[in-house]
Design a protein around this motif. Sequence first.
Motif, short mmCIF file in Angstrom:
data_model
loop_
_atom_site.label_atom_id
_atom_site.label_comp_id
_atom_site.label_asym_id
_atom_site.label_seq_id
_atom_site.Cartn_x
_atom_site.Cartn_y
_atom_site.Cartn_z
N LEU A 176 19.06 7.73 -4.02
CA LEU A 176 18.03 6.86 -4.57
C LEU A 176 17.70 7.25 -6.01
O LEU A 176 17.59 6.38 -6.89
CB LEU A 176 16.75 6.94 -3.72
N ALA A 177 17.53 8.55 -6.24
CA ALA A 177 17.19 9.02 -7.58
C ALA A 177 18.28 8.65 -8.59
O ALA A 177 17.98 8.21 -9.71
CB ALA A 177 16.96 10.53 -7.57
N GLU A 178 19.53 8.82 -8.20
CA GLU A 178 20.64 8.53 -9.11
C GLU A 178 20.78 7.03 -9.36
O GLU A 178 21.05 6.61 -10.49
CB GLU A 178 21.93 9.09 -8.54
N GLN A 179 20.61 6.23 -8.32
CA GLN A 179 20.77 4.78 -8.46
C GLN A 179 19.64 4.15 -9.26
O GLN A 179 19.86 3.20 -10.02
CB GLN A 179 20.83 4.13 -7.07
N ILE A 180 18.43 4.68 -9.12
CA ILE A 180 17.28 4.12 -9.82
C ILE A 180 17.11 4.75 -11.20
O ILE A 180 16.79 4.07 -12.18
CB ILE A 180 16.00 4.31 -8.98
N GLU B 239 12.59 -0.23 1.35
CA GLU B 239 11.17 0.01 1.17
C GLU B 239 10.93 1.34 0.46
O GLU B 239 10.09 1.44 -0.45
CB GLU B 239 10.45 0.00 2.52
N ILE B 240 11.69 2.36 0.87
CA ILE B 240 11.58 3.66 0.23
C ILE B 240 12.04 3.58 -1.22
O ILE B 240 11.42 4.17 -2.12
CB ILE B 240 12.41 4.71 1.00
N ALA B 241 13.11 2.83 -1.48
CA ALA B 241 13.61 2.67 -2.84
C ALA B 241 12.53 2.09 -3.76
O ALA B 241 12.37 2.52 -4.91
CB ALA B 241 14.85 1.77 -2.85
N LEU C 270 6.42 6.10 2.38
CA LEU C 270 6.82 4.84 1.76
C LEU C 270 7.29 3.79 2.76
O LEU C 270 7.60 2.67 2.39
CB LEU C 270 7.94 5.10 0.74
N THR C 271 7.35 4.16 4.02
CA THR C 271 7.69 3.21 5.08
C THR C 271 7.03 3.70 6.36
O THR C 271 6.42 4.77 6.38
CB THR C 271 9.22 3.10 5.26
N GLY D 266 0.82 -1.21 0.00
CA GLY D 266 0.00 0.00 0.00
C GLY D 266 0.85 1.25 0.00
O GLY D 266 0.54 2.23 -0.68
N ALA D 267 1.96 1.21 0.75
CA ALA D 267 2.85 2.37 0.82
C ALA D 267 3.49 2.63 -0.53
O ALA D 267 3.62 3.77 -0.98
CB ALA D 267 3.93 2.15 1.88
N VAL D 268 3.92 1.55 -1.20
CA VAL D 268 4.52 1.71 -2.52
C VAL D 268 3.51 2.27 -3.51
O VAL D 268 3.82 3.15 -4.31
CB VAL D 268 5.07 0.35 -3.03
N ALA D 269 2.28 1.75 -3.42
CA ALA D 269 1.23 2.25 -4.30
C ALA D 269 0.96 3.72 -4.05
O ALA D 269 0.77 4.51 -4.96
CB ALA D 269 -0.05 1.43 -4.11
N LEU D 270 0.99 4.11 -2.76
CA LEU D 270 0.77 5.50 -2.40
C LEU D 270 1.84 6.38 -3.00
O LEU D 270 1.59 7.45 -3.53
CB LEU D 270 0.76 5.66 -0.87
N GLY D 271 3.11 5.89 -2.94
CA GLY D 271 4.20 6.67 -3.52
C GLY D 271 4.03 6.86 -5.01
O GLY D 271 4.36 7.89 -5.55
#
Length: 328
Positions: free
Chosen positions: A51-55, A170-172, A119-120, A14-19
Amino acid sequence: MNVRRLIPTAALAGAVALGATALTACSGAGATGGKDGKLGVTASFYPMQFLAEQIGKDHVKVDVLTKPGVEPHDLEITPRQTAQLGEADVVLYLKSLQPAVDKAVAQSGVKNVVDAATLTKLEAHAASGHGEEGHAHQDGDEHAAETEGHSHGEAGTDPHVWLDPAKYAEIAKGVGAALEKADPNHAADYKRNTDELVGKLTALDTEFKDGLKSTASRTFITTHSAFGYLSERYGLDQEGISGVDPESEPSPARMKELQEIAKKENVSTVFFETLASDKTAKVLATDTGLKTDVLDPLEGITDKSQGADYFEVMRSNLKNLQKALGSK
C-alpha cells in the motif's frame, strides 16, 4: 453460504478520518525526513508495504520489518529495530497480527502511526465454515484459535483483511489520507495514486465475483485459515485443518470430519501456503484421495510466490480456487 457484511458509507468515512487524524503531521523538513528528502515509511509486513509503495510511489522510502520469506506471525524484533522504528516519519501496521510489532510500536514512542485495523471493520471467522446452523462465526472460537496458530485481535477477530479486495481498498483510502496529512506538499499525488489503486482493487473484486459465481463446490480445505474474509465476500466455505504446527498431522477426529466434508461438499483439493510446510496438506490429501495446490495468504512475497506482487498472487489464487472448485 456466508452472508456478506456491508460497511455503511458513514462508518467508512469515519474510519478513513480516524486513519488520517491518528497520524500526527510533521512540519517543515520533518515531514520528509526520510532518505533523499522522501517521506520515511516503515511497514510491518508485505500488505502494508505494498500500500505504501503504490500510494507513495516516488515520494516515499519504504522499509519493511518482515523480510521476504519470514512468516509474519513469528517475527521477532531487536531493540535496535525498535529504536529505528521511532525514527520513521510514518509507521504502517496492522494491530493484533504481529505481537512483536505491537510491542515495538508501543515502546518506540513513535507518534505518526497508522493502524490498518482502524480503517475497516474486523470480524471473527471460525476455522470451519460449517457450524450447527451451517456457518460458525463465533468470537473466541477455540478451534479457530488453534487452527490459526497466532494471536487474533480483541474478541477473536480475524486480521487477514487484505485478502478481501474490497476491504483492502478501504484500508488503502485510509492510508492515502494519512500520507496526505503527513506530507501535504504531495497530497494531490497521494490522492491520485490512492484513487488509481482503489480502482484496480475494485476491478479485482469484480474478477473474483465473476470467476467464482458458478462452481461445482463452494467448499475448500486449507492448512492456514486465513481466508475468512475472502470466503465471506464470495460466498465460499473455508475448512481449516486443526493443529497450529504446520509440521504436525491433523487429529484423527478432524481427519474423519474433513473426509466426510470433502465427500459431501465435492471437495477436490487441499490447499497449503508458500511460507509454511505442505506436509499437513499432503497427509490429508493422501488419506482422502485429494489433490494439493497453493492458496497464498499473501503475507510475504518470495521467489516461490505465484506472482511478483499483490495483484499477480491474488489472480493466481483465483485461478487455483476456480480449478479446485470446478468453475463453470
